[in-house]
Motif scaffolding. Structure first.
Motif, PDB file in Angstrom:
ATOM      1  N   THR A  28       0.834  -1.209   0.000  1.00 42.83           N
ATOM      2  CA  THR A  28       0.000   0.000   0.000  1.00 42.83           C
ATOM      3  C   THR A  28       0.864   1.253   0.000  1.00 42.83           C
ATOM      4  OG1 THR A  28      -1.790  -1.149   1.156  1.00 42.83           O
ATOM      5  CG2 THR A  28      -1.782   1.259   1.271  1.00 42.83           C
TER       6      THR A  28
ATOM      7  N   GLY B 197       0.548   3.771  -2.956  1.00 43.93           N
ATOM      8  CA  GLY B 197       0.103   5.119  -2.627  1.00 43.93           C
ATOM      9  C   GLY B 197       1.130   6.170  -2.978  1.00 43.93           C
TER      10      GLY B 197
ATOM     11  N   THR C 256      -6.811   6.406  -2.730  1.00 47.08           N
ATOM     12  CA  THR C 256      -5.763   5.699  -2.003  1.00 47.08           C
ATOM     13  C   THR C 256      -6.349   4.818  -0.912  1.00 47.08           C
ATOM     14  OG1 THR C 256      -4.418   7.681  -2.374  1.00 47.08           O
ATOM     15  CG2 THR C 256      -3.492   6.001  -0.961  1.00 47.08           C
TER      16      THR C 256
ATOM     17  N   GLY D 116      -5.907   0.832  -1.035  1.00 41.32           N
ATOM     18  CA  GLY D 116      -5.335   0.159   0.116  1.00 41.32           C
ATOM     19  C   GLY D 116      -6.211  -0.975   0.612  1.00 41.32           C
TER      20      GLY D 116
ATOM     21  N   MET E 281      -5.811  -1.573   5.926  1.00 42.55           N
ATOM     22  CA  MET E 281      -5.087  -1.056   4.766  1.00 42.55           C
ATOM     23  C   MET E 281      -5.765   0.187   4.184  1.00 42.55           C
ATOM     24  SD  MET E 281      -2.414  -2.732   4.707  1.00 42.55           S
ATOM     25  CE  MET E 281      -2.639  -3.030   6.468  1.00 42.55           C
TER      26      MET E 281
ATOM     27  N   GLY F  79      -3.784   3.528   3.566  1.00 44.21           N
ATOM     28  CA  GLY F  79      -3.879   4.339   2.360  1.00 44.21           C
ATOM     29  C   GLY F  79      -4.084   5.808   2.688  1.00 44.21           C
TER      30      GLY F  79
ATOM     31  N   ALA G  79       3.412   0.989   5.695  1.00 42.73           N
ATOM     32  CA  ALA G  79       3.044   1.815   4.548  1.00 42.73           C
ATOM     33  C   ALA G  79       3.761   3.159   4.587  1.00 42.73           C
ATOM     34  CB  ALA G  79       1.529   2.016   4.522  1.00 42.73           C
TER      35      ALA G  79
END
Length: 443
Positions: A37, A41, A141, A145, A170, A174, A212
């Motif tokens: 992610t 992203g 995003t 994610g 997720m 994101g 992330a």
């Protein structure tokens, strides 16, 4: 039956016999999904930044041939937005923000779309936002994610409940990558997305968000999104001003929610035009706005920064507020990929600067700090529209690397939430979720 915001979320049944239901496997899956992610992203943000730079540079270059250049900018924006809407025709789940879609999937109210939505959201978002639509990067995003989390969960053979938690985690990762705000992204999962706080969800969210952000910062760096002049903390005499400001933005947020929903309904009622044609028309309008004032188009980060450092004269601020109030819902009405959050930040910053200017004109002795009210306005408008005050306050604090205004931001956000609730304004993502459920039932 759809749920009201006050109702508890339905429990998601788990299969205790499914392989990978253990906490350790979930943690490993969350770390892997978070890294993916973060990379996805970061690539999305980098591409959007380059697209926005290209849009502004193209306008500046084509001003040398004003007649043909104007038509070229309008045509390019119209084509890009129409193509973005065509992608949505192929992948309906990629429409709009995506946050409400993820909420529906997490709450088992909408079917999961985890395969085609990633390329559709990525390409469609770059086309629409690159053309200057007043939409935000966070919605795509968040949805990408969540889709990454679902795919990784299936590969890890997680149980249903664990896979749902991983998707929600997720989604928060994101959001964290979209704004370089890890704590805010995590809070978003608990406060807005799931409205729950469980050990398994906490572990997946924290690990996924941390991984992330680590990856995205390796790609994009770690500088704050916004830079500020020195902003003093809230003084005793400013408590009433921030409270009044929160009340004003609570009512404005309720009105903005209604404007967004009205624009969606009005666009759906336009006869004899496909949504691709409607998108082309709106893209052309946005292109025209961007021709005369390039920073007025787009998600609005440059507007927010301007209000935080050197706000323009009062008359110009009023024009910016009027244009962005219309441009945001108009951009969202055609259903191209793009979120609501980032445009809300620009709108809130503009409202904050305007409030301080007007009060200082009326009562010069107060000398309200314009930058401070602009910063508080960003989180307060989000609180009024989304009804997730902690998420908004923390994300704005992380984006600006400023914490001395947290008491003012919390006060204004609380008053805004009360005001919006008292006038029976439904949180925007709840309204959009109800529309998505009804649309899926019709289809």
């Amino acid at each position: 039956m759809t749920q009201t915001p006050e109702e508890p979320l339905p429990p998601v049944p788990d299969d205790p016999t499914a392989p990978g239901s253990g906490l350790i496997v979930l943690a490993v899956a969350a770390a892997a999904a978070g890294a993916i992610t973060g990379l996805l992203g970061a690539a999305f943000r980098w591409t959007l930044m380059r697209a926005d730079e290209a849009r502004i540079e193209s306008v500046e270059f084509l001003h040398g041939t004003p007649g043909a250049g104007f038509l070229m900018i309008i045509a390019a924006a119209a084509i890009a937005v129409a193509l973005a809407r065509l992608i949505v025709r192929w992948v309906p789940a990629a429409s709009g923000s995506g946050v409400q879609r993820v909420e529906g999937e997490v709450r088992d109210q909408l079917p999961l779309e985890h395969k085609r939505v990633i390329p559709a959201k990525f390409v469609g978002g770059v086309l629409s936002m690159g053309a200057g639509m007043a939409l935000g990067r966070e919605g795509p995003t968040v949805q990408m994610g969540a889709a990454v989390g679902s795919n990784v969960g299936k590969l890890a053979r997680l149980g249903r409940a664990a896979n749902t938690d991983l998707g929600a985690a997720m989604a928060g990762a994101g959001l964290a990558v979209a704004f370089n705000a890890p704590t805010g992204g995590a809070i978003f999962v608990f406060e807005e997305l799931t409205r729950a706080f469980r050990v398994r969800l906490v572990v997946a969210t924290i690990l996924g968000t941390a991984c992330a952000i680590f990856v995205s910062r390796r790609v994009l760096g770690d500088s704050p999104e916004f830079t500020l002049v020195s902003t003093p903390g809230i003084s005793l005499g400013e408590i009433a001003a921030y409270s009044l400001f929160g009340l004003m933005l609570g009512l404005m947020g309720a009105a903005y929610n209604r404007t967004v929903i009205w624009s969606l309904d009005a666009m759906a009622r336009v006869p004899k035009l496909s949504f691709e044609a409607k998108a082309a028309v709106v893209g052309g309008i946005v292109g025209a706005v961007g021709w005369f004032a390039p920073t007025l188009a787009g998600e609005g980060a440059l507007i927010s920064q301007q209000m935080l450092t050197a706000a323009p004269p009062l008359a110009v601020v009023l024009v910016i507020l009027a244009v962005r109030w219309i441009l945001g819902p108009l951009s969202y009405s055609v259903g191209t990929p793009g979120g609501l959050f980032a445009p809300l930040l620009a709108l809130g910053a503009t409202c904050g600067a305007l409030f301080a200017m007007v009060v200082n004109l009326a009562v010069p002795s107060l000398a309200l700090p314009t930058a401070a009210f602009a910063l508080v306005g960003m989180s307060t408008m989000f609180a009024a529209v989304v009804r997730a005050p902690l998420t908004g306050v923390v994300i704005v604090a992380e984006m600006s690397a400023t914490t001395n205004l947290l008491p003012a931001a919390l006060l204004a956000a609380a008053v805004a939430v009360i005001a919006a609730t008292m006038v029976r304004s439904e949180p925007i993502y709840d309204s959009l979720l109800h529309r998505s459920i009804a649309q899926d039932e019709r289809n």
